[in-house]
Design a protein around this motif. Sequence first.
Motif, PDB file in Angstrom:
ATOM      1  N   GLU A  34       0.848  -1.207   0.000  1.00 36.67           N
ATOM      2  CA  GLU A  34       0.000   0.000   0.000  1.00 36.67           C
ATOM      3  C   GLU A  34       0.880   1.252   0.000  1.00 36.67           C
ATOM      4  OE1 GLU A  34      -3.268   0.087  -0.204  1.00 36.67           O
ATOM      5  OE2 GLU A  34      -3.945  -1.897   0.417  1.00 36.67           O
ATOM      6  N   GLU A  64      -4.482   5.193   0.114  1.00 38.59           N
ATOM      7  CA  GLU A  64      -3.442   4.148   0.203  1.00 38.59           C
ATOM      8  C   GLU A  64      -2.544   4.385   1.421  1.00 38.59           C
ATOM      9  OE1 GLU A  64      -4.437   1.926  -1.350  1.00 38.59           O
ATOM     10  OE2 GLU A  64      -4.660   2.188  -3.496  1.00 38.59           O
ATOM     11  N   HIS A 105      -4.470   2.983   4.239  1.00 34.56           N
ATOM     12  CA  HIS A 105      -4.439   1.512   4.231  1.00 34.56           C
ATOM     13  C   HIS A 105      -3.101   1.001   4.772  1.00 34.56           C
ATOM     14  CE1 HIS A 105      -7.529   1.488   0.675  1.00 34.56           C
ATOM     15  NE2 HIS A 105      -8.024   1.971   1.808  1.00 34.56           N
ATOM     16  N   GLU A 163     -11.117   0.144  -2.294  1.00 35.63           N
ATOM     17  CA  GLU A 163     -10.521  -0.442  -3.504  1.00 35.63           C
ATOM     18  C   GLU A 163     -11.538  -0.505  -4.646  1.00 35.63           C
ATOM     19  OE1 GLU A 163      -7.655  -0.185  -3.005  1.00 35.63           O
ATOM     20  OE2 GLU A 163      -6.785  -1.337  -1.372  1.00 35.63           O
TER      21      GLU A 163
END
Length: 219
Positions: free
Chosen positions: A31, A61, A64, A144
């Motif tokens: 990520e 990202e 994440h 996502e």
Amino acid sequence: MKAFFSRLINPLVWRVPGHPARVLFGFSLAEHGSMLDLSAATRLTSSPQRAAAYMRHMLDEARHARMFAARSAELRLQEGQPSLGYPVADTENLFQTLGELRFLAFVHVGEKRGRAQFETYRDWFEKQGDHKSGAMFAAIVRDELRHEQYTYDLLLELAGSEAQANKELRAVVLWETWRKWRRMGRFLAEKLYFAVMTFIYILWGPVMYLAGILNKGKP
Ligand SMILES: [Fe+2]
Ligand SMILES: [Fe+2]
């Protein structure tokens, strides 16, 4: 296909002691790598609208990466192990190498694959009663899905037609296969080099010993 394979091997992957924390840290690293690619895309695209979309994606990202790293650290703590730290990924400068159109195709393919894989992990953890990990994967899957959709929309816009967009998607799958094959070749070459050098080193011991004996006999 990869999702089907994931469902098959989930019982093995997640039950090995210590392995889940390492796998989650690996995701965190991936990520972080995506975040770096999107950061480049934000800076280098010629369109302010696409820069804004890449920026939003980049921030997702980064979040994440933090979520995976934090959950990995929690699992390590439960095992009495120190955390693996914060991920620091390498960047391959994919936006610069591929150009924006193919970069979008590459990101779309990766998002789709990652989302399908994470869905299997979400279901697995929920079934095992680990609702914390299950909820983490569920939240990431939602993001996502959004990434998968907007990258396809932009790809279509830049490609100009569905046929051209699909051509880019096929090209990127081929490019990824070639990249994996090259990486495997490099890995095997390194292993072979290590084996040959170790063999030469071991052989060198008796040769030096014999040379020493022969030299002793000389005046
Ligand atoms: Fe992500
Ligand atoms: Fe994503």
